[in-house]
Design a protein around this motif. Sequence first.
Motif, PDB file in Angstrom:
ATOM      1  N   ILE A  20     -13.728  -6.045  -5.751  1.00 16.32           N
ATOM      2  CA  ILE A  20     -12.417  -5.579  -5.296  1.00 16.32           C
ATOM      3  C   ILE A  20     -11.809  -6.556  -4.299  1.00 16.32           C
ATOM      4  O   ILE A  20     -10.620  -6.887  -4.362  1.00 16.32           O
ATOM      5  CB  ILE A  20     -12.545  -4.176  -4.664  1.00 16.32           C
ATOM      6  N   ASP A  50     -11.531   3.714  -0.271  1.00 20.53           N
ATOM      7  CA  ASP A  50     -10.087   3.927  -0.388  1.00 20.53           C
ATOM      8  C   ASP A  50      -9.293   2.974   0.485  1.00 20.53           C
ATOM      9  O   ASP A  50      -8.229   2.481   0.086  1.00 20.53           O
ATOM     10  CB  ASP A  50      -9.727   5.381  -0.066  1.00 20.53           C
ATOM     11  N   GLN A  63      -7.182   5.485  -4.119  1.00 22.70           N
ATOM     12  CA  GLN A  63      -6.683   5.027  -2.819  1.00 22.70           C
ATOM     13  C   GLN A  63      -6.632   6.163  -1.800  1.00 22.70           C
ATOM     14  O   GLN A  63      -6.117   5.987  -0.699  1.00 22.70           O
ATOM     15  CB  GLN A  63      -5.301   4.404  -2.980  1.00 22.70           C
ATOM     16  N   LEU A 108      -3.346  -3.985  -7.598  1.00 19.96           N
ATOM     17  CA  LEU A 108      -4.104  -2.960  -8.326  1.00 19.96           C
ATOM     18  C   LEU A 108      -3.228  -2.325  -9.406  1.00 19.96           C
ATOM     19  O   LEU A 108      -2.141  -1.832  -9.124  1.00 19.96           O
ATOM     20  CB  LEU A 108      -4.586  -1.883  -7.343  1.00 19.96           C
ATOM     21  N   LEU A 148      -9.190  -0.421  -1.166  1.00 23.47           N
ATOM     22  CA  LEU A 148      -8.285  -0.394  -2.321  1.00 23.47           C
ATOM     23  C   LEU A 148      -6.828  -0.339  -1.889  1.00 23.47           C
ATOM     24  O   LEU A 148      -5.969  -0.962  -2.521  1.00 23.47           O
ATOM     25  CB  LEU A 148      -8.638   0.789  -3.221  1.00 23.47           C
TER      26      LEU A 148
END
Length: 396
Positions: free
Chosen positions: A120, A147, A138, A157, A150
């Motif tokens: 990520i 979260d 998220q 994303l 992200l």
Amino acid sequence: DIYYDRPELYRTLRGDHPDNAERFIFFSRAVPELCRTLDLAPDIIHCNDWQTGLVPLYLRTLYRAVPQLARTRSVFTIHNLGYQGIFWHWDLPMTGLGWEVFTPGGIEFWGNMNLLKAGIVYADAVTTVSATYAKEIQTPEYGHGLDGVLRSRAADLVGIVNGIDDDEWNPATDPVIARNFSAAKLAGKGACRKALLAELNLPATADPVIGMVTRLSDQKGLDILMDSLPAVMATGARLVVLGTGDERYHRLLRDAARLHGTQMRVLLTYDDTMARRIYAGADMFLMPSRYEPCGLGQMHALRYGTVPVVRRTGGLADTVVDHDPKTGEGTGFLFSKYTAEALTGCVRRAVSVFADQRAWKRLMRAGMKVDFSWRHSAKEYVKVYGKVLKEQTKHR
């Protein structure tokens, strides 16, 4: 072979393979090494899940100066955030990386090494398998501790729903179902229903048949299913469950099947042929998932004219259109709250509409006509690749 020639890829019945860190560090390291050895200069390396989470990090560090990889970008896809590849920090030296990457902004996660987090953080773009799931992960409820990470990558994303092979999953040509059928010729659906009930020794009444092909776990909603079972059985519906998973649910489902012997069958196995016969022969397909990144079962069911009854989460929310009683439009039935009461209410709503076979066939045909092929998803991935190749990322 000592790493990969095993009956199960990631785990046994006793749990994960104890050397999974070593196995997939090796696998991830082999990817850029292969490029160097074969003199291969890929534009993009597309990595999936924690098992390849180190590849984007390797491209930014140990292989940054390798000529074949100098211009290579990476895309990282999350299929299920619940599986992260978390290992103790003393496995880090096996990666060949220095401790400078073991930080909250890097691959450190509560004192451990998190390989999903590596993908990520260091990939040029991050995708997941539905638009709704991309939003859900998220949030603290669905983020599994990542979260915040992200949200920091929100601009990079993208959610792209999975596709299915519509040639392989085709009731008009499927060789293992009792009789082939299509949206234009639905008669074969009734024959498949009759054959399924006969094979499972269930009474051939007019009440609906509900199918489930699933992993037996909390994530798949088995806890609220068990709580709602008496009320679901009270509708007169028959329930057929196929799958394996947690031993607790094996036991509970076996007990329930004995209690509801004329309405319920439980098949604790993996059986692709029986799965297809359930898709073809059931009237409804139940997926009460706690969370569902994408889900393929509802797409297979729609393809076979089996109307989904699903929770409004992740890919289920993106692929099933709730029935509108005013217009009759829709492709299935959705509920939102993760409770046995909400599940029961949704099943009752579906059973009520099932009583009107004209309205039900309209639902069936609408679902069978939806295109879930990879053609659409592939175009979305091409867009992601194009964006990654055009943009110079902040990290470089």
